[in-house]
Scaffold this motif. Sequence first.
Motif, PDB file in Angstrom:
ATOM      1  N   ASP A 150     -92.933  56.482  -2.749  1.00  0.00           N
ATOM      2  CA  ASP A 150     -92.362  57.751  -2.310  1.00  0.00           C
ATOM      3  C   ASP A 150     -90.911  57.589  -1.857  1.00  0.00           C
ATOM      4  OD1 ASP A 150     -94.717  59.175  -2.807  1.00  0.00           O
ATOM      5  OD2 ASP A 150     -95.554  58.464  -0.926  1.00  0.00           O
ATOM      6  N   TRP A 151     -90.601  56.449  -1.260  1.00  0.00           N
ATOM      7  CA  TRP A 151     -89.234  56.171  -0.825  1.00  0.00           C
ATOM      8  C   TRP A 151     -88.941  54.707  -1.072  1.00  0.00           C
ATOM      9  CZ3 TRP A 151     -85.611  59.577   0.479  1.00  0.00           C
ATOM     10  CH2 TRP A 151     -84.398  59.098   1.000  1.00  0.00           C
ATOM     11  N   LEU A 152     -87.787  54.427  -1.659  1.00  0.00           N
ATOM     12  CA  LEU A 152     -87.401  53.059  -1.969  1.00  0.00           C
ATOM     13  C   LEU A 152     -85.988  52.808  -1.456  1.00  0.00           C
ATOM     14  CD1 LEU A 152     -87.990  50.387  -3.523  1.00  0.00           C
ATOM     15  CD2 LEU A 152     -86.942  51.472  -5.520  1.00  0.00           C
ATOM     16  N   SER A 153     -85.847  51.772  -0.633  1.00  0.00           N
ATOM     17  CA  SER A 153     -84.527  51.344  -0.180  1.00  0.00           C
ATOM     18  C   SER A 153     -84.425  49.839  -0.400  1.00  0.00           C
ATOM     19  CB  SER A 153     -84.317  51.689   1.299  1.00  0.00           C
ATOM     20  OG  SER A 153     -84.961  50.753   2.135  1.00  0.00           O
ATOM     21  N   ASP A 154     -83.284  49.275  -0.068  1.00  0.00           N
ATOM     22  CA  ASP A 154     -83.131  47.823  -0.173  1.00  0.00           C
ATOM     23  C   ASP A 154     -83.974  47.096   0.866  1.00  0.00           C
ATOM     24  OD1 ASP A 154     -81.373  48.088  -2.273  1.00  0.00           O
ATOM     25  OD2 ASP A 154     -79.583  47.985  -1.000  1.00  0.00           O
ATOM     26  N   ARG A 155     -84.401  47.812   1.907  1.00  0.00           N
ATOM     27  CA  ARG A 155     -85.150  47.185   3.004  1.00  0.00           C
ATOM     28  C   ARG A 155     -86.666  47.356   2.905  1.00  0.00           C
ATOM     29  NH1 ARG A 155     -83.366  49.672   8.165  1.00  0.00           N
ATOM     30  NH2 ARG A 155     -83.129  51.551   6.954  1.00  0.00           N
ATOM     31  N   TYR A 156     -87.147  48.443   2.298  1.00  0.00           N
ATOM     32  CA  TYR A 156     -88.586  48.716   2.300  1.00  0.00           C
ATOM     33  C   TYR A 156     -88.950  49.793   1.292  1.00  0.00           C
ATOM     34  CZ  TYR A 156     -86.471  52.087   5.397  1.00  0.00           C
ATOM     35  OH  TYR A 156     -85.633  53.021   5.913  1.00  0.00           O
ATOM     36  N   MET A 157     -90.261  49.929   1.103  1.00  0.00           N
ATOM     37  CA  MET A 157     -90.824  51.027   0.329  1.00  0.00           C
ATOM     38  C   MET A 157     -91.773  51.785   1.246  1.00  0.00           C
ATOM     39  SD  MET A 157     -91.768  49.584  -3.449  1.00  0.00           S
ATOM     40  CE  MET A 157     -92.693  48.164  -2.911  1.00  0.00           C
ATOM     41  N   ILE A 158     -91.780  53.093   1.130  1.00  0.00           N
ATOM     42  CA  ILE A 158     -92.711  53.924   1.899  1.00  0.00           C
ATOM     43  C   ILE A 158     -93.603  54.648   0.905  1.00  0.00           C
ATOM     44  CG2 ILE A 158     -92.947  55.922   3.419  1.00  0.00           C
ATOM     45  CD1 ILE A 158     -90.266  55.143   4.671  1.00  0.00           C
ATOM     46  N   HIS A 159     -94.897  54.616   1.181  1.00  0.00           N
ATOM     47  CA  HIS A 159     -95.851  55.379   0.387  1.00  0.00           C
ATOM     48  C   HIS A 159     -96.557  56.315   1.355  1.00  0.00           C
ATOM     49  CE1 HIS A 159     -97.881  56.198  -3.305  1.00  0.00           C
ATOM     50  NE2 HIS A 159     -99.051  56.023  -2.746  1.00  0.00           N
TER      51      HIS A 159
END
Length: 166
Positions: A150-159
């Motif tokens: 659902d969200w992707l950054s250089d630091r983490y992914m959020i589902h």
Amino acid sequence: MKPGIYMLTMQEYLALDALSSGTVHTLLSESPYHARHAQITERTSSKEADIGTYAHAMLLEGGHHALTVIDAPDWRTKIAKEARDDARATGKLPILAHKVKEVESMVASALYFLGNSEISNPFSDGKAEQTLVWTETHDDGEVLCKARPDWLSDRYMIHYKTTLAS
């Protein structure tokens, strides 16, 4: 499709012939037949799935701009159905007015949880709904795999998972 990170619509993602966690879950919990059937059938809509889609849009896209609020008690009237269909035709998510507060509450709960976690301010960088494509190699060859956090950054992914149960 080559391995990489892509911006695909949900329909394009679902049409991508690649192994996903959902397919693997169905394969392990049901059967190969069920997994293949799930891959080739269209995603169906339900009231619960729609509420989750609205919550995702509000949380990940920053507000109500992805929604079209329809002031009707339900979808049974001709006017409500036409408004719903018009919203979908323009790429918006139709939602009944009396459901908005429920979704806002879900989003507020998610933001409160994330704000008090080790990843506070999680939406300061990254992008929503990115499609990840990669290959896994095994003795018989390669398997194309896909994921859509659902969200992707250089630091983490959020589902982000939603439920009407709690």
